[in-house]
Design an enzyme around this catalytic site. Sequence first.
Site, PDB file in Angstrom:
ATOM      1  N   ARG A  50       1.324  -6.792  -7.705  1.00  0.00           N
ATOM      2  CA  ARG A  50       2.280  -7.608  -6.941  1.00  0.00           C
ATOM      3  C   ARG A  50       1.559  -8.755  -6.231  1.00  0.00           C
ATOM      4  O   ARG A  50       2.083  -9.872  -6.151  1.00  0.00           O
ATOM      5  CB  ARG A  50       3.043  -6.740  -5.931  1.00  0.00           C
ATOM      6  CG  ARG A  50       4.155  -7.506  -5.216  1.00  0.00           C
ATOM      7  CD  ARG A  50       5.043  -6.623  -4.380  1.00  0.00           C
ATOM      8  NE  ARG A  50       4.328  -6.014  -3.276  1.00  0.00           N
ATOM      9  CZ  ARG A  50       4.853  -5.117  -2.437  1.00  0.00           C
ATOM     10  NH1 ARG A  50       6.109  -4.727  -2.603  1.00  0.00           N
ATOM     11  NH2 ARG A  50       4.145  -4.607  -1.460  1.00  0.00           N
ATOM     12  N   LYS A 149       5.310 -12.126  -1.344  1.00  0.00           N
ATOM     13  CA  LYS A 149       4.878 -11.487  -0.089  1.00  0.00           C
ATOM     14  C   LYS A 149       3.871 -12.429   0.565  1.00  0.00           C
ATOM     15  O   LYS A 149       2.650 -12.260   0.457  1.00  0.00           O
ATOM     16  CB  LYS A 149       4.283 -10.105  -0.387  1.00  0.00           C
ATOM     17  CG  LYS A 149       4.362  -9.176   0.778  1.00  0.00           C
ATOM     18  CD  LYS A 149       4.172  -7.746   0.365  1.00  0.00           C
ATOM     19  CE  LYS A 149       3.861  -6.854   1.537  1.00  0.00           C
ATOM     20  NZ  LYS A 149       4.854  -6.835   2.607  1.00  0.00           N
ATOM     21  N   GLU A 182      17.920  -6.753   2.545  1.00  0.00           N
ATOM     22  CA  GLU A 182      16.946  -5.708   2.897  1.00  0.00           C
ATOM     23  C   GLU A 182      16.768  -5.735   4.406  1.00  0.00           C
ATOM     24  O   GLU A 182      17.521  -6.410   5.110  1.00  0.00           O
ATOM     25  CB  GLU A 182      15.615  -5.952   2.183  1.00  0.00           C
ATOM     26  CG  GLU A 182      14.984  -7.294   2.524  1.00  0.00           C
ATOM     27  CD  GLU A 182      13.594  -7.485   1.938  1.00  0.00           C
ATOM     28  OE1 GLU A 182      12.978  -6.509   1.490  1.00  0.00           O
ATOM     29  OE2 GLU A 182      13.112  -8.624   1.957  1.00  0.00           O
TER      30      GLU A 182
HETATM   31  N1  PMP Z   1      10.704  -5.695   2.405  1.00  0.00           N
HETATM   32  C1  PMP Z   1       9.847  -6.420   3.131  1.00  0.00           C
HETATM   33  C2  PMP Z   1      10.306  -7.726   3.692  1.00  0.00           C
HETATM   34  C3  PMP Z   1       8.548  -5.963   3.364  1.00  0.00           C
HETATM   35  O1  PMP Z   1       7.688  -6.694   4.087  1.00  0.00           O
HETATM   36  C4  PMP Z   1       8.151  -4.715   2.820  1.00  0.00           C
HETATM   37  C5  PMP Z   1       6.750  -4.199   3.030  1.00  0.00           C
HETATM   38  N2  PMP Z   1       6.496  -3.880   4.374  1.00  0.00           N
HETATM   39  C6  PMP Z   1       9.092  -3.973   2.096  1.00  0.00           C
HETATM   40  C7  PMP Z   1      10.348  -4.509   1.889  1.00  0.00           C
HETATM   41  C8  PMP Z   1       8.731  -2.651   1.502  1.00  0.00           C
HETATM   42  O2  PMP Z   1       7.875  -2.833   0.404  1.00  0.00           O
HETATM   43  P1  PMP Z   1       6.780  -1.760  -0.009  1.00  0.00           P
HETATM   44  O3  PMP Z   1       7.510  -0.498  -0.278  1.00  0.00           O
HETATM   45  O4  PMP Z   1       6.157  -2.326  -1.238  1.00  0.00           O
HETATM   46  O5  PMP Z   1       5.835  -1.636   1.113  1.00  0.00           O
END
Ligand code: PMP
Length: 290
Positions: A50, A149, A182
């Site tokens: 990622r 990210k 989200e």
């Molecule tokens: N959404 C956002 C905006 C995030 O920053 C994160 C990670 N903290 C997630 C979802 C969750 O992603 P992951 O399960 O890959 O940590």
Amino acid sequence: MKIYIDGKYYDERTAKISVFDHGLLYGDGIFEGIRAYHGRVFKLKEHIDRLFCSAKAILLDIPMTAEALMKAVVETCRRNKLRDGYIRLVVTRGIGTLGLNPNRCKNPSVIIIADKIQLYPPEFYQKGMEIITVPTVRSLHSALNPAIKSLNYLNNILAKIEANNAGCEEAIMLNAEGFVAECTGDNLFIVKEGKLLTPPLSAGALYGITRKVVMEIALASGLEVGEPNLTRYDLFNAEECFLTGTGAELVPVVKIDGRLIGNGRPGPVTRRLVNQYHALTKTSGEPIYD
Ligand code: PMP
């Protein structure tokens, strides 16, 4: 604590980057949050993949191969004697000038911090948490794609401040069309008529790695999983709701915008998935120690 910066390890006090780094000046960079459980780095390859996708999207050349980066993450954990904890992997555009131009930044910087994390108090995991929808909407794909990210988290931070001001620790972010995207640092799931549902990535969700793990566990245990567009109405009328994230893990949600979810207690599907997730972390991951 030993912190990795560009191939060298520094003490916490001396681990510093330049004030001319565009990661600081403009949020020009990318990152990953990764967990270690029981002496293994969980889903390391997925996080590195990622990171490289984020890098591609912002035209940033990570100055290491994926294999070398994975080794550096594991080595940083080893030097810090980490068995259970949280790893922050950051790649900045590097040192440039005061102007925006990223072409002036010749050497991107790679930083790895291996530490502990406790995002939410333990009672949230037992009793569930209350969250609210906030006015700040998730960035448009055509502005700053939420799948990247990036170090520019102001969109999420503004939403988090709005949640905090209302006495909540996490916020639901809608997209510009009003569908659920989200939360500020977590993906969101509901259980509805026995099915597990989560917003599609096109709604503005991050390609969450915990999200993917949970969907795989659910499918393997015979649950139906869907990714429809969801509205707040769908959340209010869900039987169960929970959030997922590397830092947060799985957190039950029992109240949204003042409405009780289900009977106001963490539901059976959520509790089962939490147990299955933790069981997986015991056996899966890149070993840190021989
Ligand atoms: N959404 C956002 C905006 C995030 O920053 C994160 C990670 N903290 C997630 C979802 C969750 O992603 P992951 O399960 O890959 O940590």
